[in-house]
Write an enzyme that holds these catalytic residues in place. Sequence first.
Site, PDB file in Angstrom:
ATOM      1  N   HIS A  47       0.803  -1.219   0.000  1.00 51.56           N
ATOM      2  CA  HIS A  47       0.000   0.000   0.000  1.00 51.56           C
ATOM      3  C   HIS A  47       0.838   1.273   0.000  1.00 51.56           C
ATOM      4  CE1 HIS A  47      -3.340  -2.702   0.967  1.00 51.56           C
ATOM      5  NE2 HIS A  47      -4.124  -1.741   0.553  1.00 51.56           N
ATOM      6  N   GLY A  48       2.093   1.190   0.346  1.00 50.75           N
ATOM      7  CA  GLY A  48       2.920   2.389   0.307  1.00 50.75           C
ATOM      8  C   GLY A  48       4.306   2.156   0.874  1.00 50.75           C
TER       9      GLY A  48
END
Length: 434
Positions: free
Chosen positions: A280-281
């Site tokens: 996600h990041g």
Amino acid sequence: MFYAWGEPVWVILLLSCAIVGYYFGILINKNKDHVRRKKWILTIGIIINLSVLVFFKYIDFLIQNFNLLLHADVPYSGIGLPIGISFFTFQVISYLVDVYRGDVPTSTSKVNVLLYISLFPQLIAGPIVRYTDIQHEMQNRSFSLSNFSQGINRFVIGLGKKVIFANIAGETAALFLDGNVSEVSILGAWFGISLFAIQIYFDFSGYSDMAIGLGKMFGFTYPENFNYPYVSKSATEFWRRWNMSLGAFFRDYVYIPLGGNKKFPIRNLFIVWFLTGLWHGASWNFIIWGLYFGTLIFIEKKFLLSLFSRLPVWFSHLYLTVAMLIGWVFFYYTDMKQGLLFIKSLFGLNSNVFVDVILNVQFNNNLIFFIVAIIATTPIPKWIFNKLIRVLPEKLQTRVSNDIAVPIFNFFILIISTTLLVGSTYNPFLYFRF
């Protein structure tokens, strides 16, 4: 053309990944009787795609941590993140693994592999589509006005989710989440993070709906990606309903190959949730967010689910709601100090007041929106619509639904969405980090 419009340079990367997928699929098929050689070809193909992902998405994150650990001063790369790189690299990997396993036949058409990797409806925002999902439709795709109509309906619903619900919720949430988080009131903190929960659900599911709708218009059926996750009674159930294509990817291509529930299940569980967070990041808050949910699921499997089965259902819903909102705090704040301060504010540990003027004003101004948005995250609207249609004579039900109710609904959603887009400068694209 669609991808090159946003990525005029890195469209070359997309084409390169597709070419790697095509040729390595051919090589795997040619060596299908040589188990060891076939495995090495698959491994190299996966490494190439993961290397591309790591270089563009995580290199600066790795440099930052390297500098912190060794007190070094290695310069950052400054390379921008190509849009949708997490999606198309994962699709190449899934194709190669499925060819290796014999789940799909090797494509002898460069066009089909490139089409699979670059299909524009879901290219930059998901869901993650497997080759087997659209294999038949690439060869035997049929067009019909009925499917086109269904696609328009789904697209407009997704657009409404994004523009009407996600954008409005996000703009109001920022008033509580982006200021001095140690001074926000207790109820203000809960209201703010609840609005962010509304924003992120309608943003992510809205883009998935638009992708599914666009695919339907062109004759492709994409897998569902969200199934009312906020009605869940546990973190385990929540992740069966939230971003289902990503969950299925990690289950089938990481968790089960590692041994699944049969061999080192605890290790496998935490590896998957570490990777889920990292996907996600490129920041520690996403890793913590992933491990947080992994820990909840581990505890639920050990005893919580058994305990909840003996308690009223509302208790399970309350537990999941609180746990999920705390999880969104980790997701929102890339600065962990800010995140921990905000969690303290949620429980009044910053000597913050219970209610303040900002909350009173914003809550009263957004009360109707807040209630409607919460209801819209549940199956209630669909249930009400079906009940109303069934009041009519059976012969008229389908006609009134398809020819009158749905088109009128679409028209008003489209008008409202267009008006809001024209009149507002707030239109964040949360998928840019992917």
